[in-house]
Design a protein around this motif. Sequence first.
Motif, PDB file in Angstrom:
ATOM      1  N   GLY A  94       0.744  -1.140  -0.022  1.00 15.66           N
ATOM      2  CA  GLY A  94       0.050   0.011  -0.141  1.00 15.66           C
ATOM      3  C   GLY A  94       0.797   1.339  -0.059  1.00 15.66           C
ATOM      4  O   GLY A  94       0.374   2.391   0.409  1.00 15.66           O
ATOM      5  N   ILE A  95       2.215   1.251  -0.249  1.00 14.65           N
ATOM      6  CA  ILE A  95       2.882   2.322  -0.248  1.00 14.65           C
ATOM      7  C   ILE A  95       3.209   2.800  -1.735  1.00 14.65           C
ATOM      8  O   ILE A  95       3.322   2.044  -2.625  1.00 14.65           O
ATOM      9  CB  ILE A  95       4.260   1.805   0.363  1.00 14.65           C
ATOM     10  N   THR A  96       2.934   4.048  -2.168  1.00 17.40           N
ATOM     11  CA  THR A  96       3.163   4.663  -3.280  1.00 17.40           C
ATOM     12  C   THR A  96       4.233   5.922  -3.367  1.00 17.40           C
ATOM     13  O   THR A  96       4.529   6.367  -4.285  1.00 17.40           O
ATOM     14  CB  THR A  96       1.776   5.014  -4.169  1.00 17.40           C
TER      15      THR A  96
ATOM     16  N   ALA B 150      17.054   6.634 -14.139  1.00 19.15           N
ATOM     17  CA  ALA B 150      16.355   5.612 -13.566  1.00 19.15           C
ATOM     18  C   ALA B 150      15.069   6.056 -13.161  1.00 19.15           C
ATOM     19  O   ALA B 150      14.029   5.357 -13.210  1.00 19.15           O
ATOM     20  CB  ALA B 150      17.267   5.145 -12.279  1.00 19.15           C
ATOM     21  N   ILE B 151      14.801   7.193 -12.578  1.00 21.95           N
ATOM     22  CA  ILE B 151      13.431   7.595 -12.085  1.00 21.95           C
ATOM     23  C   ILE B 151      12.470   7.858 -13.566  1.00 21.95           C
ATOM     24  O   ILE B 151      11.377   7.337 -13.393  1.00 21.95           O
ATOM     25  CB  ILE B 151      13.781   8.925 -11.353  1.00 21.95           C
ATOM     26  N   LYS B 152      12.827   8.416 -14.511  1.00 18.88           N
ATOM     27  CA  LYS B 152      12.429   8.476 -15.754  1.00 18.88           C
ATOM     28  C   LYS B 152      11.843   6.936 -16.269  1.00 18.88           C
ATOM     29  O   LYS B 152      10.829   6.762 -16.687  1.00 18.88           O
ATOM     30  CB  LYS B 152      13.118   9.110 -16.722  1.00 18.88           C
ATOM     31  N   ALA B 153      12.750   5.893 -16.219  1.00 22.58           N
ATOM     32  CA  ALA B 153      12.432   4.702 -16.558  1.00 22.58           C
ATOM     33  C   ALA B 153      11.472   4.218 -15.811  1.00 22.58           C
ATOM     34  O   ALA B 153      10.674   3.371 -16.142  1.00 22.58           O
ATOM     35  CB  ALA B 153      13.642   3.811 -16.825  1.00 22.58           C
TER      36      ALA B 153
ATOM     37  N   GLY C  26       3.304   4.523 -12.982  1.00 25.78           N
ATOM     38  CA  GLY C  26       2.833   6.138 -12.840  1.00 25.78           C
ATOM     39  C   GLY C  26       2.294   6.566 -11.696  1.00 25.78           C
ATOM     40  O   GLY C  26       2.312   8.060 -11.443  1.00 25.78           O
ATOM     41  N   GLN C  27       2.056   5.604 -10.818  1.00 21.51           N
ATOM     42  CA  GLN C  27       1.223   6.294  -9.390  1.00 21.51           C
ATOM     43  C   GLN C  27       2.329   6.448  -8.500  1.00 21.51           C
ATOM     44  O   GLN C  27       1.846   6.822  -7.426  1.00 21.51           O
ATOM     45  CB  GLN C  27       0.277   5.213  -9.174  1.00 21.51           C
ATOM     46  N   VAL C  28       3.537   6.085  -8.750  1.00 19.62           N
ATOM     47  CA  VAL C  28       4.809   6.256  -7.725  1.00 19.62           C
ATOM     48  C   VAL C  28       5.011   7.490  -7.595  1.00 19.62           C
ATOM     49  O   VAL C  28       5.549   8.006  -8.839  1.00 19.62           O
ATOM     50  CB  VAL C  28       5.387   4.884  -7.801  1.00 19.62           C
ATOM     51  N   ARG C  29       5.508   8.102  -6.372  1.00 17.82           N
ATOM     52  CA  ARG C  29       6.241   9.176  -6.347  1.00 17.82           C
ATOM     53  C   ARG C  29       7.529   8.838  -5.508  1.00 17.82           C
ATOM     54  O   ARG C  29       7.444   8.048  -4.581  1.00 17.82           O
ATOM     55  CB  ARG C  29       5.364  10.258  -5.474  1.00 17.82           C
ATOM     56  N   PHE C  30       8.547   9.568  -6.026  1.00 18.21           N
ATOM     57  CA  PHE C  30       9.936   9.320  -5.740  1.00 18.21           C
ATOM     58  C   PHE C  30      10.667  10.352  -4.844  1.00 18.21           C
ATOM     59  O   PHE C  30      10.164  11.594  -4.809  1.00 18.21           O
ATOM     60  CB  PHE C  30      10.775   9.073  -6.892  1.00 18.21           C
ATOM     61  N   VAL C  31      11.293  10.116  -3.708  1.00 23.04           N
ATOM     62  CA  VAL C  31      12.154  10.780  -2.766  1.00 23.04           C
ATOM     63  C   VAL C  31      13.789  10.477  -2.931  1.00 23.04           C
ATOM     64  O   VAL C  31      14.012   9.795  -2.303  1.00 23.04           O
ATOM     65  CB  VAL C  31      11.698  10.884  -1.554  1.00 23.04           C
ATOM     66  N   PRO C  32      14.116  10.735  -4.320  1.00 27.20           N
ATOM     67  CA  PRO C  32      15.698  10.379  -4.454  1.00 27.20           C
ATOM     68  C   PRO C  32      16.518  10.854  -3.495  1.00 27.20           C
ATOM     69  O   PRO C  32      16.600  12.068  -3.010  1.00 27.20           O
ATOM     70  CB  PRO C  32      15.808  10.943  -5.937  1.00 27.20           C
ATOM     71  N   THR C  33      17.488   9.870  -3.059  1.00 28.12           N
ATOM     72  CA  THR C  33      18.465  10.256  -1.796  1.00 28.12           C
ATOM     73  C   THR C  33      19.582   9.607  -2.129  1.00 28.12           C
ATOM     74  O   THR C  33      19.728   8.399  -2.510  1.00 28.12           O
ATOM     75  CB  THR C  33      17.775   9.865  -0.323  1.00 28.12           C
TER      76      THR C  33
ATOM     77  N   PRO D 167       8.259  15.211 -13.024  1.00 26.57           N
ATOM     78  CA  PRO D 167       7.131  15.283 -12.319  1.00 26.57           C
ATOM     79  C   PRO D 167       6.828  14.198 -11.405  1.00 26.57           C
ATOM     80  O   PRO D 167       6.090  14.399 -10.374  1.00 26.57           O
ATOM     81  CB  PRO D 167       6.111  15.008 -13.710  1.00 26.57           C
ATOM     82  N   SER D 168       7.458  13.228 -11.607  1.00 28.59           N
ATOM     83  CA  SER D 168       7.164  11.965 -10.377  1.00 28.59           C
ATOM     84  C   SER D 168       8.145  12.145  -9.257  1.00 28.59           C
ATOM     85  O   SER D 168       7.956  11.165  -8.275  1.00 28.59           O
ATOM     86  CB  SER D 168       7.402  10.640 -11.127  1.00 28.59           C
ATOM     87  N   VAL D 169       8.737  13.217  -9.222  1.00 21.65           N
ATOM     88  CA  VAL D 169       9.737  13.387  -7.923  1.00 21.65           C
ATOM     89  C   VAL D 169       9.160  14.260  -6.875  1.00 21.65           C
ATOM     90  O   VAL D 169       8.502  15.525  -7.166  1.00 21.65           O
ATOM     91  CB  VAL D 169      10.896  13.933  -8.366  1.00 21.65           C
ATOM     92  N   LEU D 170       8.678  13.719  -5.798  1.00 19.75           N
ATOM     93  CA  LEU D 170       7.823  14.548  -4.720  1.00 19.75           C
ATOM     94  C   LEU D 170       8.830  15.588  -4.102  1.00 19.75           C
ATOM     95  O   LEU D 170       8.525  16.664  -3.854  1.00 19.75           O
ATOM     96  CB  LEU D 170       7.231  13.613  -3.678  1.00 19.75           C
ATOM     97  N   ALA D 171      10.034  14.996  -3.574  1.00 20.73           N
ATOM     98  CA  ALA D 171      10.971  15.827  -3.068  1.00 20.73           C
ATOM     99  C   ALA D 171      12.401  15.024  -3.205  1.00 20.73           C
ATOM    100  O   ALA D 171      12.279  13.861  -3.532  1.00 20.73           O
ATOM    101  CB  ALA D 171      10.723  15.917  -1.461  1.00 20.73           C
TER     102      ALA D 171
END
Length: 228
Positions: free
Chosen positions: A138-140, A155-158, A164-171, A186-190
């Motif tokens: 249940g984690i998106t 990698a995030i683009k790929a 498409g429903q997933v939001r990323f916080v790259p670290t 667009p898929s990067v939340l923070a």
Amino acid sequence: MKSSAPAEPSGSGPERGVLERLGAARVVPVVVVDDAEQGLGVARALDDGGLPVAEVTFRTSGARAAIEAITDRHPGMLVGAGTVVDPRQVEEAVTAGAAFLVSPGLSVPVVRAAQDAGVPIVPGVATASDIMAALDLGITTVKLFPAGVVGGPAAIKALSAPFGQVRFVPTGGVSAANLPEYLGLPSVLAVGGSWMVDKKLVAAGDLAAITRRTAEAVAIAAGARPGG
């Protein structure tokens, strides 16, 4: 015209509110401190730089005390616990007042403990299989880690194509130099980063430098537009 707003977070109720605040901040400082005093100093410096959020990692014995002190003395600051790797740490962090949790990887017991506590968790992922496992829980909203090693923005683009429903916080490997590239997706939340709270600056008590770097990060983030 493309929106400059960060990607919309998942979840509902309090969890959604926390994720929205992370998305509004756009940068999540990853803080390593030895005690409550250091934690308070760094929190003040971040706030002075215009970034009232901190992910205090559980890498030191003083992490819990730092979270407790910051939440008590800086109630307007969004404080989370990072490097949470077992359910015991989930309990400690939540008891200390952490509003969100971050893990370096995906652990079912850790995610379940966080969900049982009603606190949002952003688990680390590095592969499509990791993301599928997160979705099963249940984690998106996930932490791509270590982002610089596993492919960075490419990698995030790929991964965003099938998820498409997933939001990323790259670290991991994020810096002032590549911050706009990450936040332009667009898929990067923070993003999560430690360059503004470098351990050498923390150890030296150079709060002015932390504030300066933080203000610079906030300015860069403000100018970064998804799709730009």
